[in-house]
Design an enzyme around this catalytic site. Structure first.
Site, mmCIF file in Angstrom:
data_model
loop_
_atom_site.group_PDB
_atom_site.id
_atom_site.type_symbol
_atom_site.label_atom_id
_atom_site.label_comp_id
_atom_site.label_asym_id
_atom_site.label_seq_id
_atom_site.Cartn_x
_atom_site.Cartn_y
_atom_site.Cartn_z
ATOM 1 N N ASP A 13 60.858 34.671 72.711
ATOM 2 C CA ASP A 13 60.819 35.273 73.954
ATOM 3 C C ASP A 13 59.535 35.311 74.644
ATOM 4 O O ASP A 13 59.220 35.832 75.470
ATOM 5 C CB ASP A 13 61.204 36.772 73.985
ATOM 6 C CG ASP A 13 62.733 37.030 72.995
ATOM 7 O OD1 ASP A 13 63.449 36.380 73.553
ATOM 8 O OD2 ASP A 13 62.378 37.847 72.150
ATOM 9 N N HIS A 41 67.193 31.874 77.496
ATOM 10 C CA HIS A 41 66.011 31.915 78.342
ATOM 11 C C HIS A 41 66.534 31.921 79.590
ATOM 12 O O HIS A 41 67.669 31.571 80.214
ATOM 13 C CB HIS A 41 65.295 30.481 78.251
ATOM 14 C CG HIS A 41 66.008 29.175 78.082
ATOM 15 N ND1 HIS A 41 66.380 28.596 76.835
ATOM 16 C CD2 HIS A 41 66.578 28.425 78.900
ATOM 17 C CE1 HIS A 41 67.271 27.643 77.257
ATOM 18 N NE2 HIS A 41 67.364 27.338 78.509
#
Length: 437
Positions: A13, A41
């Site tokens: 992340d 993403h």
């Protein structure tokens, strides 16, 4: 020509999607080399928010070939959903290629993933429940289904018979679940294979042909270094190898083909799910980082755990991946902080250490040793050059570069493409970066 690996230098992340999207402008081929739909993403293009889990970010560039490599595990239903979403947004998907030898996540993998996590109780590891671990387990046990099996009914039936019988027995007798119908699975997955067939290629041959033509190849990792199966915070890890060495295995290339490795790290640290996290914050500071940073998982929607930047795991990521430079993301999230802390070492059982312990129980006992830096308390979101940044922000970046002993090539100040300071083009520029201690 330059062949570049982009990896996450923390627990995933980190903003790899945006960085890969930026670098894809200079790449001819983008290769996703490991992981599956457990990764996610988010890319913002012309005000549109696009969320991808499996398809490489480079798909947004019509002249870029995007290859999902042999080291990935593919959930065809999710992948086709992503393709349909891209088509509905007017994005050309003709450049997408899928390795014939990538393994397939089957319905029983998802069921077993959820059932096993439930059975762990308080010892749960924080799986996304997408069937990734069981898919990789079958791959290791040599009982997996591959993309090429979906293209031939006889082969699919032959490959599925033994594993499905075994999985149905597990589901019924151990976990109390209903057995799966083999004919339903065969019909469903042959249909997936028919839709995917135009994109299926020999992964290794495709990459080496591109390399022979001296094309720029970008290798895109999923998750992050501290989630690596062999080098992360085991057992709180993923089931593949996100580190740079995983690019060679998952794409089918030798290490001499790699010219540079870029690590992506947030200006602070986050983690999803279970496992030790020495710099984790609580209370209002945690809430402030989470809210300002939009720290909710793309894949699971889970609220991320937030903490200060951890230089110890940062240095470890530099070593494990052989990082040449860094991309620091979400610097703008710290804009309102009056002071910022960075972990420079740990205290473990009364002793100062400056390394990452390989034992998770030891890591859980580590207490961060912080250095405190002044905040800048003004917006950086509109900065487009290094000299536009407030002096304390520049000092903070230099501190990180010095702490990790690696220069910074890119600074991200928001989700949009233009909210970026590119200190050096990591693909076309010389092998150096301008922002260092």
């Amino acid at each position: 020509m330059a062949n570049v690996v982009v990896i996450g230098a923390q627990w995933g992340d980190e903003g790899k999607g945006k960085i890969t999207d930026l670098l894809s402008r200079s790449a001819d081929v983008v290769v996703r080399y490991q992981g599956g739909v457990n990764a996610g993403h988010t890319i913002v293009v012309d005000g549109r928010v696009l969320k991808l889990h499996l398809i490489p970010s480079g798909i947004l560039y019509p002249d870029t070939t995007c290859l999902i490599g042999s080291g990935t595990v593919v959930d065809p239903k999710v992948m086709l959903g992503e393709l349909d979403m891209l088509i509905s947004n007017g994005i050309d998907i003709s450049g997408l290629q899928l390795a014939s030898t990538a393994h397939i996540t089957m319905p029983y993998h998802r069921l077993l993933d959820l059932a096993m996590e439930k059975q762990r109780g308080e010892r749960k590891i924080g799986t996304t429940g997408r069937g990734i671990g069981p898919t990789y387990a079958d791959k290791s046990q040599r009982s997996g289904i591959r993309v090429l099996d979906l293209l031939d009914e006889a082969r699919l039936r032959d490959r599925l018979e033994g594993p499905l019988s075994e999985k149905n027995q597990l589901l019924e007798t151990i976990y109390g679940e209903k057995p799966l119908d083999p004919e339903e699975i065969i019909r469903e997955y042959l249909a997936y294979g028919k839709r995917l067939a135009p994109h299926v290629v020999d992964c290794t041959r495709a990459i080496h042909e591109a390399a022979s033509d001296r094309k720029n190849i970008l290798f895109e990792g999923a998750q992050g270094t501290l989630l690596d199966l062999d080098h992360g915070t085991y057992p709180y890890v993923t089931s593949s190898n996100p580190v740079s060495g995983g690019a060679c295995i998952g794409a089918g290339v030798g290490p001499t083909l790699i010219d540079r490795v870029i690590g992506v790290a947030k200006a602070y640290t986050t983690r999803v799910g279970e496992g030790p996290f020495p710099t984790e914050l609580s209370g209002s500071l945690n809430d402030q980082l989470c809210d300002r940073g939009g720290e909710f998982g793309t894949t699971t929607g889970r609220r991320r755990r937030c903490g200060w930047f951890d230089g110890v795991i940062g240095r470890y990521a530099v070593q494990v991946n052989g990082l040449d430079c860094l991309a620091i993301t979400k610097l703008d999230v710290l804009d309102e902080m009056d002071k910022i802390q960075v972990s420079v070492a740990y205290e473990l059982d009364g002793e100062r250490i400056d390394y990452f312990p390989s034992c998770s129980e030891d890591f859980a006992r580590c207490k961060p040793i912080f250095e405190t830096l002044p905040g800048w308390q003004c917006s950086t979101a509109e900065c487009r050059r290094l000299e536009d940044l407030p002096a304390p922000a520049m000092d903070y970046l230099r501190f990180l570069a010095d702490l990790m002993d690696v220069p910074i090539a890119i600074v991200s100040l928001g989700a949009s493409r233009d909210q970026t300071i590119v200190v050096e083009d990591p693909i076309h520029g010389p092998k150096r970066a301008l922002l260092s201690a």
